[in-house]
Design an enzyme around this catalytic site. Structure first.
Site, short mmCIF file in Angstrom:
data_model
loop_
_atom_site.label_atom_id
_atom_site.label_comp_id
_atom_site.label_asym_id
_atom_site.label_seq_id
_atom_site.Cartn_x
_atom_site.Cartn_y
_atom_site.Cartn_z
N TYR A 17 0.84 -1.22 0.00
CA TYR A 17 0.00 0.00 0.00
C TYR A 17 0.86 1.25 0.00
O TYR A 17 0.54 2.24 -0.66
CB TYR A 17 -0.93 0.01 1.23
CG TYR A 17 -1.97 1.11 1.11
CD1 TYR A 17 -3.17 0.88 0.46
CD2 TYR A 17 -1.70 2.39 1.60
CE1 TYR A 17 -4.10 1.89 0.30
CE2 TYR A 17 -2.62 3.41 1.44
CZ TYR A 17 -3.83 3.16 0.80
OH TYR A 17 -4.73 4.16 0.63
N PHE A 35 -7.93 21.53 -24.43
CA PHE A 35 -8.18 20.10 -24.52
C PHE A 35 -9.39 19.82 -23.63
O PHE A 35 -9.55 20.43 -22.58
CB PHE A 35 -6.98 19.23 -24.13
CG PHE A 35 -7.30 17.79 -24.37
CD1 PHE A 35 -7.39 17.31 -25.67
CD2 PHE A 35 -7.62 16.94 -23.33
CE1 PHE A 35 -7.79 16.00 -25.93
CE2 PHE A 35 -8.01 15.62 -23.58
CZ PHE A 35 -8.08 15.16 -24.88
N THR A 36 -10.22 18.88 -24.07
CA THR A 36 -11.52 18.64 -23.45
C THR A 36 -11.45 18.48 -21.93
O THR A 36 -12.06 19.25 -21.18
CB THR A 36 -12.17 17.40 -24.07
OG1 THR A 36 -11.23 16.32 -24.02
CG2 THR A 36 -12.55 17.65 -25.53
N ASP A 59 1.61 20.18 -20.54
CA ASP A 59 0.85 18.95 -20.72
C ASP A 59 1.79 18.03 -21.51
O ASP A 59 1.93 18.15 -22.72
CB ASP A 59 -0.46 19.19 -21.48
CG ASP A 59 -1.26 17.89 -21.63
OD1 ASP A 59 -0.65 16.81 -21.50
OD2 ASP A 59 -2.48 17.95 -21.89
N LYS A 83 -0.41 7.57 -23.42
CA LYS A 83 -0.01 7.91 -24.80
C LYS A 83 1.48 7.65 -24.96
O LYS A 83 1.88 6.51 -25.19
CB LYS A 83 -0.35 9.38 -25.10
CG LYS A 83 -1.83 9.64 -25.36
CD LYS A 83 -2.64 9.71 -24.11
CE LYS A 83 -4.00 10.34 -24.30
NZ LYS A 83 -4.80 10.31 -23.07
N ARG A 142 -13.73 15.32 -33.73
CA ARG A 142 -13.02 16.38 -33.01
C ARG A 142 -13.44 17.71 -33.62
O ARG A 142 -12.69 18.35 -34.34
CB ARG A 142 -11.50 16.21 -33.10
CG ARG A 142 -10.95 14.95 -32.47
CD ARG A 142 -10.65 15.02 -30.97
NE ARG A 142 -11.76 14.95 -30.09
CZ ARG A 142 -11.64 14.72 -28.78
NH1 ARG A 142 -10.45 14.50 -28.24
NH2 ARG A 142 -12.68 14.69 -28.00
N PHE A 191 -19.13 14.65 -25.99
CA PHE A 191 -18.75 13.80 -27.12
C PHE A 191 -18.66 12.32 -26.74
O PHE A 191 -18.84 11.45 -27.59
CB PHE A 191 -17.41 14.27 -27.72
CG PHE A 191 -16.27 14.24 -26.75
CD1 PHE A 191 -16.04 15.31 -25.90
CD2 PHE A 191 -15.43 13.15 -26.67
CE1 PHE A 191 -14.99 15.28 -24.99
CE2 PHE A 191 -14.37 13.11 -25.77
CZ PHE A 191 -14.16 14.17 -24.92
#
Ligand code: PM9
Length: 460
Positions: free
Chosen positions: A75, A127-128, A218, A261, A385, A452
């Protein structure tokens, strides 16, 4: 057939395969209708080639899978955390690490720690999930990307760059104390995977710091961004992707990361910072939303896979393959005159639905319709998009009408071959030839957040 250029190939061979299901057109028509013309609502078992996203859909290496067996699921104080921390320090240069379950977990923590109600958060295109977390924390996003980014046909080598004048104008208008921080996304997803130059982030850093404003990177696809700098920016040709990445990150104070990514894993993310006080706040916050600060919502084995993925993804030969494979699809489509965002992006080819379906007005969701048509034609799944992704203005409730109305064909890492991309190109080219047959859509159900993902449509 004579070669016109030296061929390249994947820098790996295939050890495990996953069978794909081929369906009939009638089957897909029914499936698309049942999914409300939203490719997010399809069952993945009904998809032939899945280009919905490059997020978490990557193929891990044998080395990463072997690392999964070394997961220390304690943990607290897992050894995989310390390994991940040392790799974040080595490759990105940030001092302190807080793991999160994925990128938006990191965005939530950082937005809550840094944004005071009523503040502005400039960034190089929205960005969303990033914008939503900024809004939920009481901030207002302001787009400060260069104008070229909103034009699919503008061939700028660093179309993701921040417009320093727009950034400075905002500071003058609202006062630096009302700017929470600036976000630099690299590459810029919504602009078509477009990179930011080293010169630009350096200048952003100087301007921001002059006014006491923090720079937040980001870093979701910053390794891909580093490759573009190596290929396109004067003075970086002889530097490795790893060296460029570290210099790039050095012009920021903190980073949010979706490891799903660049880092070639299926789940995981982090927020990394240089400032001890901010780290302390993030550590306090992570236990509320994610888990203890040494696992942040993921398991030890996931942290191990992410640390190993970082080492693999930063290699020059891997990154050259990655970017060239995406461009391969773009070049195929170019030969058919298919309208796309140019230059081709790092993680995806973006079809320009505005020109593709020039008979469908934006209010009838042309990109949404094109993504649905592509699935029906060949079982290839892409993602809208455009106007649907852009959502509504939080003050007025009006729909945003973005200049970019795109369908993203996103290439997962190490998953598909060039032959798969040939099938995709053939289907898109066929659709383009018969483009005037299709009709637009009407939104039948609209969710409150990030519409979306779950919105439903009907054919007009
Ligand atoms: N990007 C993508 O498919 C997945 C969610 S939206 C369909 O492109 C950036 C630049 C991203 C991103 C996710 C996130 C959020 C932050 N920044 O999905 O929460 O592209 O790990 O990351 C997606 P998570």
């Amino acid at each position: 057939m004579k070669f016109t250029q030296k061929p390249w190939a994947e820098p790996f061979k295939i050890k495990v395969v996953e069978p794909l299901k081929v369906t009939t057109r009638e089957y897909r028509e029914q499936a698309m209708k049942e999914a409300g013309y939203n490719t997010f609502l399809l069952h993945s078992a009904d998809v032939y080639i899945d280009l919905l996203t490059d997020s978490g859909t990557n193929a891990m290496s044998d080395n990463q899978w072997a690392g999964m067996m070394l997961g220390d699921e304690a943990y607290a104080g897992s050894k995989n955390y310390y390994y991940l921390e040392s790799n974040v320090q080595k490759y990105y240069g940030y001092k302190y690490l807080v793991p999160t379950h994925q990128g938006r977990g990191a965005e939530n923590l950082l937005s809550q720690c840094l944004i005071k109600k009523g503040q502005y958060v400039p960034g190089n295109m929205y960005f969303t999930t990033t914008r939503l977390h900024q809004e939920l924390a009481g901030g207002t996003f302001v787009d400060v990307i260069i104008d070229e980014a909103h034009d699919p046909q503008a061939e700028h080598p660093f179309k993701g760059n921040v417009d320093l004048n727009k950034f400075e104008d905002l500071i003058k208008k609202v006062g630096s104390e009302n700017v929470a921080y600036i976000t630099v996304g690299a590459t810029v997803n919504m602009a078509g995977g477009q990179p930011v130059s080293m010169a630009n982030i350096k200048a952003v850093n100087e301007l921001a710091h002059k006014h006491g404003i923090k720079v937040v990177l980001d870093a979701t696809r910053a390794m891909e961004n580093a490759y573009y700098i190596q290929q396109r920016e004067e003075g970086y040709q002889n530097k490795t992707v790893a060296e460029i990445l570290k210099e790039f990150a050095s012009y920021s104070d903190a980073a949010t990361m979706s490891g799903k990514k660049d880092l070639i894993v299926n789940i995981g993310g982090f927020v990394a910072v240089n400032d001890w006080d901010l780290f302390e706040e993030l550590r306090n916050m992570v236990v509320v939303y994610e888990g203890l600060h040494t696992y942040g919502g993921i398991s030890g084995r996931d942290m191990e896979a992410m640390a190993r993925g970082m080492e693999e993804a930063v290699q020059d030969d891997y990154m050259a393959y990655r970017i060239k494979q995406v461009a391969y699809l773009g070049e195929k489509l170019d030969a058919y005159g298919v309208p796309m965002v140019k230059p081709f992006g790092g993680h995806a080819i973006f079809l320009d639905a505005r020109r593709f379906y020039d008979h469908i007005p934006q209010t009838q969701y042309p990109a949404q319709a094109l993504a649905a048509d592509l699935y029906v034609d060949s079982g290839v799944r892409g993602m809208e998009r455009g106007i649907v992704s852009a959502g509504r203005n939080k003050e007025t409730g009006e729909e945003y009408m973005p200049k970019l109305e795109l369908v993203r064909l996103t290439i997962p890492r190490r998953v598909y071959t060039q032959s798969h991309l040939d099938v995709v190109a053939y289907s898109v080219a066929e659709l383009y030839e018969h483009r005037h047959k299709t009709k637009g859509l009407r939104m039948a159900y609209e969710p409150k957040y990030l519409r979306f993902f779950q919105a439903r449509f009907e054919r007009l």
